[in-house]
Design an enzyme around this catalytic site. Structure first.
Site, short mmCIF file in Angstrom:
data_model
loop_
_atom_site.label_atom_id
_atom_site.label_comp_id
_atom_site.label_asym_id
_atom_site.label_seq_id
_atom_site.Cartn_x
_atom_site.Cartn_y
_atom_site.Cartn_z
N CYS A 116 0.64 -1.18 -0.05
CA CYS A 116 0.06 0.03 -0.02
C CYS A 116 0.62 1.23 0.04
CB CYS A 116 -1.11 0.02 1.33
SG CYS A 116 -1.89 -1.51 1.42
N HIS A 256 -3.71 6.98 3.20
CA HIS A 256 -3.91 5.57 2.70
C HIS A 256 -5.08 5.43 3.16
CE1 HIS A 256 -3.99 1.42 1.68
NE2 HIS A 256 -3.54 1.15 2.83
N ASN A 286 -9.90 -0.72 0.84
CA ASN A 286 -8.76 -0.77 0.92
C ASN A 286 -8.26 -1.24 -0.51
OD1 ASN A 286 -5.91 -0.95 1.08
ND2 ASN A 286 -5.83 -1.95 2.64
#
Ligand SMILES: CC(C)(COP(=O)(O)OP(=O)(O)OC[C@H]1O[C@@H](n2cnc3c(N)ncnc32)[C@H](O)[C@@H]1OP(=O)(O)O)[C@@H](O)C(=O)NCCC(=O)NCCS
Length: 329
Positions: A116, A256, A286
Site C-alpha cells: 500500500c 492511505h 482498501n
C-alpha cells in the site's frame, strides 16, 4: 533535493471497475453485517474487477486519462512505474504490458513492490530519476486487483479490500512547486503480519498451497492497526520536518484509505480539520497501491487543490512499509 530542477504532478487519471460489492452483499457471503463493517472500518462498498480484467487493464484506463490530462500520448513517456502487489503475472512486469499497450516505445518500465506504500515509493523513484536528468516524463501508477488474492470465506479480511487504479504523470514543474520531501521506510521484521505466502520461490504453487489457502492475503489486523497508527503519525511529522514545514502548513491531507479509524487517529495527532482530509474509503475500501492515487486524483477532480497548495500523502502497508510525501500542487 530542492536545488535540482522542480518535479511534480502534471497529469492525473483514475479508474475503478464497474461492479460494486456492498456490505449487504457480503452479509450473504460471510457472517458479518453492515453495522460492524461501517463502525470498525468506515467501508460501505468496494469495486471489483470483472473476470476478464487484470491489473494492467485497470492501470491502462487510469493511464489514458492521466496522459490526456497532461496533453501527452504514450510516446512522450520515458519511464513507467507500476506499483502493485497483484501483477498480471510474475513476469513480464505489468509496467511492460502497459508500455506496449500505451505505445510508449523505448520507455523504461518496471513494477515496484511496496504494497500500500507502493505509489509513494513510485513517486520518490520517478522524482529522483527526473531530477537526476536521466528521464523527463514518468507515468507512475498504483494499481491492484486485491479481489484476486482475497479469501471471500474469511470475514476478517474480505470486507476490507477492493480493486482500482490511480495514475499520475510526473515531470518538470514551475519553480516553487512540486515534491518537497519524501520519507520512505520499512520494518521487514513485521513482514509476517501481512502477507501472501504462496506462489513465490519459497512456496511454489502446488495442490498443498492451494488447499492451505496460501494464495490469499493473511493479516494480523490488530498488529497492523497499531503499526499503521504509529507510522502515520511519525512519517507525517518526519516528512514535514524534511520539507521545513509545520502541521499548520498542510492544505490537504491524502492518507492511505485502509480504515477510517486509522485516518482519524492521524487527523487528531496532526490537529487537522475534516475539510483538509480526503476520505473515500467508504466507496472503494482498501485498494492497496491504488488507494493514495485514487484519493489524490479524486480530490483533484473535485477541485479540492489549487496551484500552490501543500498536499501531504502518507501510506503504510505490507513489508511492513511506509511512505510519505509533501507536494506543492
Ligand atoms: C481488521 C480490523 C478492522 C478489525 O477491527 P478490530 O476492532 O481490531 O476488531 P478485532 O480484531 O478486535 O475483532 C473483533 C471481533 O470481530 C470479529 N470480526 C472480524 N471481522 C469481522 C467482520 N467482518 N464482521 C463481523 N465480525 C468480525 C473478530 O472475529 C473478532 O471476534 P472475536 O473477538 O470473537 O475473536 C482492524 O484491526 C484493522 O483495520 N486493522 C488494520 C487493517 C489494515 O489496515 N490492513 C491493511 C494494511 S495496508
Amino acid at each position: 533535493m530542492n536545488n535540482l530542477r522542480p518535479v511534480g504532478v502534471i497529469g492525473t487519471g483514475k479508474y475503478v471497475p464497474e461492479k460494486i460489492l456492498t456490505n449487504s452483499d457480503l452479509e450473504k457471503m460471510v457472517d458479518t453485517n453492515d453495522e460492524w463493517i461501517v463502525s470498525r472500518t468506515g467501508i460501505k462498498e468496494r469495486h471489483i474487477a470483472a473476470p476478464d480484467q487484470a491489473t494492467s487493464d485497470l492501470a491502462y484506463e487510469a493511464a489514458i486519462k492521466a496522459l490526456e490530462s497532461a496533453g501527452m500520448t504514450g510516446s512522450d513517456l520515458d519511464l513507467i512505474i507500476v506499483a502493485t502487489i497483484t501483477p498480471d503475472s510474475a513476469f513480464p512486469s505489468t509496467a511492460c504490458i502497459l508500455q506496449d499497450k500505451l505505445g510508449a516505445k523505448g520507455a523504461a518500465a518496471f513494477d515496484l513492490s511496496a504494497a500500500c506504500s507502493g505509489f509513494v515509493y513510485g513517486l520518490a523513484t520517478a522524482t529522483s530519476f527526473i531530477k537526476s536528468g536521466l528521464y523527463n516524463n514518468a507515468l507512475v501508477i498504483g494499481a491492484d486487483c486485491l479481489s484476486r488474492i482475497t479469501d471471500y470465506t474469511d470475514r476478517n479480511t474480505c470486507v476490507l479490500f477492493g480493486d482500482g487504479a490511480g495514475a499520475v504523470i510526473v515531470g518538470e514543474v514551475p519553480e516553487g512547486r512540486g515534491f518537497k520531501s519524501f520519507d520512505l521506510g520499512a520494518e521487514g521484521a513485521g513482514g509476517s503480519l501481512l502477507q501472501l505466502e504462496g506462489g513465490g520461490s519459497r512456496l511454489p504453487a502446488s495442490a498443498e498451497t492451494i488447499e492451505n489457502k496460501k494464495h490469499y492475503i493473511y493479516m494480523n489486523g490488530r498488529e497492523v492497526f497499531k503499526f499503521a497508527v504509529r507510522v502515520m503519525g511519525t512519517a507525517t511529522l518526519e516528512v514535514l520536518n524534511k520539507a521545513g514545514l509545520d502541521r499548520s502548513d498542510v492544505d490537504l491531507f491524502v492518507p492511505h484509505q485502509a480504515n477510517i479509524r486509522i485516518i482519524q487517529s492521524a487527523m487528531q495527532r496532526l490537529d487537522l480539520p475534516e475539510e483538509k482530509v480526503v476520505v473515500n474509503v467508504d466507496k472503494y475500501a482498501n485498494t492497496s497501491a491504488a488507494s493514495i492515487p485514487l484519493a489524490l486524483v479524486e480530490a483533484a477532480e473535485e477541485g479540492r487543490m489549487k496551484a500552490g497548495d501543500t498536499v501531504l500523502m502518507v501510506g503504510f502497508g505490507g513489508g511492513l512499509t511506509w511512505g510519505a510525501s509533501v507536494l506543492v500542487w
